[in-house]
Design a protein around this motif. Structure first.
Motif, PDB file in Angstrom:
ATOM      1  N   LYS A  61      -5.814   5.225   9.042  1.00  0.00           N
ATOM      2  CA  LYS A  61      -4.880   5.501   7.950  1.00  0.00           C
ATOM      3  C   LYS A  61      -4.142   6.826   8.150  1.00  0.00           C
TER       4      LYS A  61
ATOM      5  N   LEU B 185       0.838  -1.196   0.000  1.00  0.00           N
ATOM      6  CA  LEU B 185       0.000   0.000   0.000  1.00  0.00           C
ATOM      7  C   LEU B 185       0.873   1.247   0.000  1.00  0.00           C
TER       8      LEU B 185
ATOM      9  N   ALA C  54     -10.664   6.508   1.395  1.00  0.00           N
ATOM     10  CA  ALA C  54     -11.530   5.510   0.755  1.00  0.00           C
ATOM     11  C   ALA C  54     -10.791   4.680  -0.295  1.00  0.00           C
ATOM     12  N   ASP C  55      -9.637   5.144  -0.736  1.00  0.00           N
ATOM     13  CA  ASP C  55      -8.894   4.477  -1.807  1.00  0.00           C
ATOM     14  C   ASP C  55      -8.053   3.337  -1.238  1.00  0.00           C
ATOM     15  N   GLN C  56      -8.284   2.142  -1.743  1.00  0.00           N
ATOM     16  CA  GLN C  56      -7.609   0.955  -1.218  1.00  0.00           C
ATOM     17  C   GLN C  56      -6.145   0.863  -1.622  1.00  0.00           C
ATOM     18  N   ARG C  57      -5.697   1.746  -2.492  1.00  0.00           N
ATOM     19  CA  ARG C  57      -4.278   1.745  -2.871  1.00  0.00           C
ATOM     20  C   ARG C  57      -3.396   2.390  -1.804  1.00  0.00           C
ATOM     21  N   TYR C  58      -4.017   3.110  -0.854  1.00  0.00           N
ATOM     22  CA  TYR C  58      -3.270   3.865   0.143  1.00  0.00           C
ATOM     23  C   TYR C  58      -3.454   3.273   1.542  1.00  0.00           C
ATOM     24  N   GLY C  59      -2.328   3.097   2.228  1.00  0.00           N
ATOM     25  CA  GLY C  59      -2.378   2.556   3.577  1.00  0.00           C
ATOM     26  C   GLY C  59      -2.101   3.597   4.638  1.00  0.00           C
TER      27      GLY C  59
END
Length: 223
Positions: A47, A4, A26-31
């Motif tokens: 997050k 991520l 909300a974006d699953q690419r970012y941790g």
């Protein structure tokens, strides 16, 4: 499984920055989402990590300024910052310092909000500052830099700005007559800018400078 990403956001207290943070959450690419600001913004999402810093002295926080991407939504107004030296420190100094830290820390992606009409040679102080900022940022030669040049930004603000409110009303009425090459002069919503910033960070675009009409076209790709 792909790792991520980590994003840094400057200016999360503003309309565009706040909406961008919501998109990143909300974006699953970012941790991890690092927010650099002078006071707490109040996000409690796991997050989000807040870094309370002196925004005019970002160079002192190089150790924490580590991420995959940096989003800069910093900007002030003549009404809020009438002193020109202070204005320059904010609208020029903060974005340029952030881009320099990207260079020093090997962060390849820098997405920054500028303004329509930015021109380093302009006789208009505001446009000149934005233009100089753009030149300084691009001069660093980062792997991926996108400079968004929105027209008048709509949306509701907490503080009252009578002149800006009137301008928004006028621009809203004029929007339908801005067609063809004049589309870039139409007012634009901060949510549109935020969507375009996120898309640009994750895709390639034809030019490092993105005019207001192209910002809208990019945002529509996210729908």
């Amino acid at each position: 499984m792909k790792a991520l990403k980590t994003a840094i956001v400057l200016g999360a207290t503003g309309l565009t920055g706040g909406l961008l943070v919501e998109l990143l959450i909300a974006d699953q690419r970012y941790g991890t989402i690092k927010l650099f600001s002078r006071s707490s913004i109040g996000y409690t999402h796991p997050k989000v990590k807040e870094y309370l810093v002196s925004m005019l002295e970002l160079q002192h926080y190089q150790t924490d300024f580590v991420s995959d991407e940096v989003f800069c939504c910093i900007g002030t107004t003549k009404a809020k910052t009438p002193d020109r030296d202070r204005y320059e420190q904010i609208d020029y100094g903060i974005p340029v310092q952030a881009a320099q830290l990207c260079k020093q820390n090997g962060i390849g992606t820098f997405v920054v909000v500028s303004a329509l009409g930015a021109n380093a040679k302009s006789a208009v102080f505001y446009n000149q500052i934005k233009g100089r900022m753009e030149e300084a940022v691009l001069g660093l030669g980062l792997a991926k830099t996108y400079i968004l040049q929105p027209s008048l930004i709509g949306g509701k603000r907490n503080e009252k700005r009578i002149g800006e409110w009137l301008a928004k009303r006028v621009m809203k009425a004029l929007n339908p007559i801005f067609v063809g090459s004049l589309k870039k002069y139409r007012s634009i919503h901060p949510a549109t800018i935020a969507k375009a910033m996120l898309w640009l960070a994750n895709h390639r675009f034809e030019s490092p400078k993105v005019s207001s009409d192209k910002i809208k076209a990019i945002a529509e790709k996210t729908l």
